[in-house]
Design an enzyme around this catalytic site. Structure first.
Site, short mmCIF file in Angstrom:
data_model
loop_
_atom_site.label_atom_id
_atom_site.label_comp_id
_atom_site.label_asym_id
_atom_site.label_seq_id
_atom_site.Cartn_x
_atom_site.Cartn_y
_atom_site.Cartn_z
N CYS A 19 0.18 -1.08 0.31
CA CYS A 19 -0.13 0.32 0.23
C CYS A 19 1.00 0.85 0.05
O CYS A 19 0.56 2.76 -0.13
CB CYS A 19 -1.06 -0.18 0.99
SG CYS A 19 -2.31 -0.68 1.34
N ASP A 55 -14.31 6.74 2.16
CA ASP A 55 -14.74 5.98 2.74
C ASP A 55 -14.17 4.59 1.81
O ASP A 55 -13.46 4.38 1.30
CB ASP A 55 -15.92 5.10 2.73
CG ASP A 55 -16.32 4.96 4.31
OD1 ASP A 55 -15.05 4.69 4.83
OD2 ASP A 55 -17.25 5.54 4.79
N ASP A 73 -9.04 -3.24 -4.09
CA ASP A 73 -7.75 -3.31 -4.53
C ASP A 73 -6.51 -3.61 -4.80
O ASP A 73 -6.66 -5.61 -4.74
CB ASP A 73 -7.17 -3.38 -2.93
CG ASP A 73 -6.07 -2.27 -2.36
OD1 ASP A 73 -5.63 -2.00 -2.00
OD2 ASP A 73 -7.17 -1.79 -0.87
N HIS A 144 -9.46 -10.55 -14.11
CA HIS A 144 -8.86 -10.26 -15.69
C HIS A 144 -7.20 -10.25 -14.96
O HIS A 144 -6.92 -9.53 -13.98
CB HIS A 144 -9.11 -9.18 -15.90
CG HIS A 144 -9.03 -7.60 -16.71
ND1 HIS A 144 -8.97 -8.49 -18.33
CD2 HIS A 144 -8.62 -7.06 -17.10
CE1 HIS A 144 -8.98 -7.80 -19.12
NE2 HIS A 144 -7.92 -6.29 -18.73
N SER A 145 -7.15 -10.08 -16.35
CA SER A 145 -4.66 -10.03 -16.28
C SER A 145 -4.43 -8.55 -17.41
O SER A 145 -5.37 -9.09 -18.67
CB SER A 145 -4.36 -11.47 -16.47
OG SER A 145 -4.61 -12.48 -17.76
N ASP A 231 -9.93 0.72 8.18
CA ASP A 231 -8.76 0.11 8.57
C ASP A 231 -7.45 1.06 8.51
O ASP A 231 -7.76 1.98 7.24
CB ASP A 231 -9.22 -1.54 6.98
CG ASP A 231 -9.21 -0.92 6.20
OD1 ASP A 231 -9.38 0.66 5.08
OD2 ASP A 231 -8.44 -2.37 5.07
#
Length: 357
Positions: A19, A55, A73, A144-145, A231
């Site tokens: 992240c 949010d 994510d 999906h790639s 989070d």
């Protein structure tokens, strides 16, 4: 055939780790200001949480009992073990549903992969993601790639929540206590991994924390009547607390001495393993956070540390605090009561070195 010893370390293939590769808060603020309401389209009475709120996930009311929770994510490698990267990325994506008080239902893989890396390595990443998603009762049913010189992996997740029992960032109230459900420090550990100088024990502790689902913490929060939660991920504890307080129109006070850190995190921070994402957080929050004189620099760094798959930050009424803490402990979670919500300028945070008494 390429052997495992000949393969590059995954973390050397990316500019950031986990992240910490998110766009900085300042950039996101400018982006949202320039886009305005265009992201959300026409107002819909059933859209309970949309882009404007900032949010963890979007929420759409289906009927009086059900609301759809939608999130996505993905990020670059945070560790060199492919399966662990998949496990961490899946837990991180699922966390956004838990942070809204939802239950994950179904997920899709999102994958970017260099053509010169063995597809068998990608299979390990996907197996790790599916493993953690299965723990959440959330099947991964496709995805999906794309071909990309920098590997990336994550999930798009659909969940379900009670529209009358949502957790959002905009419901913290003056007098609430702030509860954190996981220790900090994954960012400095990931930076040490990327630079090739990790402490194996610190890495193992960080992986264990990052692959732990926030499901039990969310269930305990709902049972205690908590209404405000988020989070803790790439914007660090202080960044996510600032966003919660700003959305709620209140200020906050953080007791630095009560914030838990992962084993080895303080030593790694002191040795300079600080990510670009953490430095971006420090720069953005300089005008919103007042650090008490004498706060150790290592502690200040960790409070800004860009987390991946961190714990929940809960804002709970004082009369509900005991029940929440007891329930979390019964579920094997050691919560930390790290501060309180105050009347004051929206988003303003004071950080004191030691709690009173």
């Amino acid at each position: 055939m390429t052997t495992a010893a000949e393969l590059p370390r995954l973390t050397t293939l990316s500019h950031g780790a986990g992240c910490a590769c998110k766009l900085p808060l300042a950039t996101l603020d400018r982006l949202m200001a320039s886009v305005g309401q265009g992201l959300g389209g026409a107002a819909d009475a059933n859209l309970l949480v949309g882009a404007a709120e900032g949010d963890d996930a979007a929420v759409l009311r289906l009927d009086d009992q059900r609301a759809l929770v939608l999130t996505t994510d993905f990020f670059t490698p945070i560790v060199d073990d492919a399966r662990d990267w998949g496990r961490i990325a899946a837990a991180n994506a699922l966390s956004d549903v838990y942070a809204m008080g939802g239950r994950p239902l179904i997920a899709l893989n999102l994958t970017a992969w260099p053509a010169d890396l063995p597809v068998e390595l990608l299979a390990e990443v996907l197996r790790g993601g599916a493993e953690v998603a299965a723990q959440a009762g959330c099947p991964v049913v496709g995805g999906h790639s794309i071909d990309d010189p920098e590997p990336k992996y994550g999930l798009a997740v659909v969940g379900l929540a009670d529209p009358d029992r949502l957790l959002t960032i905009a419901r913290a109230r003056a007098g609430d206590r702030l509860v954190l459900t996981k220790p900090l420090g994954t960012g400095v550990v990931a930076t040490a991994v990327k630079r090739g100088d990790p402490d194996p024990a610190a890495v193992a502790a960080a992986v264990a924390a990052m692959t732990t689902l926030n499901r039990d913490a969310a269930e305990a929060a709902l049972a205690a009547g908590v209404e405000a939660a988020t989070d803790v991920t790439g914007f660090g504890l202080l960044g996510h607390l600032h966003r919660m307080l700003r959305a709620s129109g209140v200020a906050g006070l953080l007791d630095a001495a009560r914030v838990p850190f992962l084993p080895g995190a303080a030593e790694l921070a002191g040795a300079g393993f600080v990510s670009g994402g953490t430095r971006n957080n420090q720069a953005y929050l300089r005008d919103h956070v007042e650090l008490e004189d004498g706060l150790p620099p290592v502690v200040a760094t960790l409070l800004h540390d860009a987390q991946t798959s961190g714990g929940l930050l809960l804002s709970v009424a004082p009369e509900r605090l005991g029940g929440l803490v007891g329930d979390l402990r019964d579920r094997g979670i050691e919560p930390a009561v790290v501060g309180r919500v105050l009347d004051g300028p929206a988003g303003r945070i004071g950080v004191r070195r030691l709690p009173p008494g």
